[in-house]
Design an enzyme around this catalytic site. Structure first.
Site, PDB file in Angstrom:
ATOM      1  N   ARG A  85       0.846  -1.185   0.000  1.00 16.70           N
ATOM      2  CA  ARG A  85       0.000   0.000   0.000  1.00 16.70           C
ATOM      3  C   ARG A  85       0.886   1.241   0.000  1.00 16.70           C
ATOM      4  O   ARG A  85       1.991   1.234   0.548  1.00 16.70           O
ATOM      5  CB  ARG A  85      -0.929   0.018   1.224  1.00 16.70           C
ATOM      6  CG  ARG A  85      -2.079  -0.987   1.148  1.00 16.70           C
ATOM      7  CD  ARG A  85      -3.079  -0.590   0.066  1.00 16.70           C
ATOM      8  NE  ARG A  85      -4.258  -1.437   0.028  1.00 16.70           N
ATOM      9  CZ  ARG A  85      -4.393  -2.519  -0.738  1.00 16.70           C
ATOM     10  NH1 ARG A  85      -3.386  -2.907  -1.505  1.00 16.70           N
ATOM     11  NH2 ARG A  85      -5.515  -3.208  -0.731  1.00 16.70           N
ATOM     12  N   GLU A 120      -4.385   7.891  -4.654  1.00 16.40           N
ATOM     13  CA  GLU A 120      -4.690   7.187  -5.899  1.00 16.40           C
ATOM     14  C   GLU A 120      -6.029   7.651  -6.465  1.00 16.40           C
ATOM     15  O   GLU A 120      -6.980   7.838  -5.699  1.00 16.40           O
ATOM     16  CB  GLU A 120      -4.718   5.672  -5.651  1.00 16.40           C
ATOM     17  CG  GLU A 120      -3.345   5.111  -5.261  1.00 16.40           C
ATOM     18  CD  GLU A 120      -3.360   3.601  -5.050  1.00 16.40           C
ATOM     19  OE1 GLU A 120      -4.442   2.987  -5.148  1.00 16.40           O
ATOM     20  OE2 GLU A 120      -2.300   3.024  -4.784  1.00 16.40           O
ATOM     21  N   HIS A 174      -1.868   0.383  -9.788  1.00 16.43           N
ATOM     22  CA  HIS A 174      -2.484  -0.445  -8.728  1.00 16.43           C
ATOM     23  C   HIS A 174      -3.419  -1.494  -9.325  1.00 16.43           C
ATOM     24  O   HIS A 174      -4.574  -1.649  -8.912  1.00 16.43           O
ATOM     25  CB  HIS A 174      -3.236   0.426  -7.717  1.00 16.43           C
ATOM     26  CG  HIS A 174      -3.443  -0.283  -6.403  1.00 16.43           C
ATOM     27  ND1 HIS A 174      -3.734   0.382  -5.233  1.00 16.43           N
ATOM     28  CD2 HIS A 174      -3.398  -1.603  -6.074  1.00 16.43           C
ATOM     29  CE1 HIS A 174      -3.872  -0.490  -4.241  1.00 16.43           C
ATOM     30  NE2 HIS A 174      -3.667  -1.710  -4.737  1.00 16.43           N
TER      31      HIS A 174
END
Length: 332
Positions: free
Chosen positions: A241, A270, A289
């Protein structure tokens, strides 16, 4: 034996897997709600009322917690830091996840970063675009991954897969985990709870791969001091993360030669803002991601659900149970 009565499923799964899941939950009443599309959120909020079990596509939110009957929530994903709300633990709600469903693919993704950084794929791509034969003494003196040292930070399912893959390069594998333990494909495990020094591990590594969950103990586990402890020739790979890394400190290290480069799949914000300096750094590889799926990702995801249905009904041990130890306090 605890009874499962009313279930809401928002996980988007194939019809044949819906049928198998209904059979596993029988005789419970099961409601499926597609998590996407017009009015999906409102439909899910309405359907959540009176449910004692929810199997979710994403994170646990207040619309699900509104059910006073709620006893167990399973999030069909890996990272569940956004679901670790104080109310969950205060009410004694069981929270589980499908962490590990994509471990082999995530490990491949980490390996892709390691190889691409080692062979300077960004430079080669730029040279190809410019029709330039990229021959230089600097490039010819680069060394491969063979017999180098990788530090795997977080020895869960993904970290263990990374260790297995890199052993094919005859690499030395050091790992950082909650406690010291014997682990397959790992030469030495450092334990946080044993008082071991993370910087001591980092100083030995040519590659550092982050594959641990984000919680109060791991937030900014890679900060300015840890980056300074790393070799200037080392590469950082983040498959966990964004909050595991102090992003401004990492940017500074990447700009000033504190570390050689980074492969980043996760970020503190993000999508990564267009103004982020990371976009323009020549020694950084960015992915959004997301990792290519495994052929049986859905079945792997549901396998955790089936195991936990059994654990729920038999007062057994839950797989991937989330506890207070996994909680992430919202950062200001």
């Amino acid at each position: 034996m605890p009874e499962i009565k009313n279930v809401l499923v928002t996980a988007y799964i194939k019809p044949e897997n819906q049928k198998k899941l209904e059979q596993a939950l029988a005789p419970a009443n099961v409601t499926f709600c597609v998590p996407y599309g017009p009015g999906a959120k409102e439909k899910i909020t309405q359907a959540a009322k009176g449910k004692d079990v929810c199997i979710l596509n994403g994170d646990l939110d207040d619309s699900i917690l509104a059910s006073e009957e709620l006893k167990w929530v399973h999030c069909c994903r890996a990272g569940v830091e956004k679901s670790t709300k104080p109310e969950v633990f205060e009410r004694g709600i069981i929270l589980t996840s499908s962490s590990g469903r994509s471990a082999p693919a995530l490990a491949e993704h980490a390996l892709m970063f390691m190889l691409s950084l080692t062979y300077d794929l960004p430079m080669l791509t730029r040279a190809q675009k410019e029709h330039k034969w990229a021959v230089s003494r600097e490039y010819s003196e680069k060394t491969g991954m063979y017999r180098k040292t990788v530090g795997v930070i977080g020895l869960g399912k993904t970290g263990s897969e990374v260790a297995r893959l890199v052993k094919s390069f005859d690499m030395k594998v050091l790992a950082w985990d909650r406690r010291r333990k014997e682990a397959q494909n790992v030469d030495q495990v450092y334990g946080a709870e044993n008082g071991d020094n993370l910087n001591e591990l980092l100083a030995q590594c040519d590659y550092v791969v982050l594959s641990l969950e984000l919680n109060d103990q791991t937030f900014h586990i890679i900060d300015a001091a840890q980056l300074a402890a790393m070799k200037k020739t080392a590469f950082l790979v983040n498959m966990g993360r964004g909050g595991l890394v102090n992003e401004p400190a990492m940017i500074e290290a990447l700009k000033n030669g504190g570390i050689a480069g980074a492969g980043l799949d996760t970020f503190e914000t993000e999508p990564l803002p267009s103004e982020s300096p990371l976009w323009n750094l020549p020694n950084v590889i960015i992915t959004p991601h997301i990792t290519p799926q495994l052929p049986d990702k859905e079945e792997r995801m549901l396998d955790y659900v089936y195991q936990n249905i059994k654990a729920y009904r038999e007062n057994g041990t839950f797989v991937n149970r989330v506890t207070l130890r996994n909680m992430l306090t919202p950062q200001k």
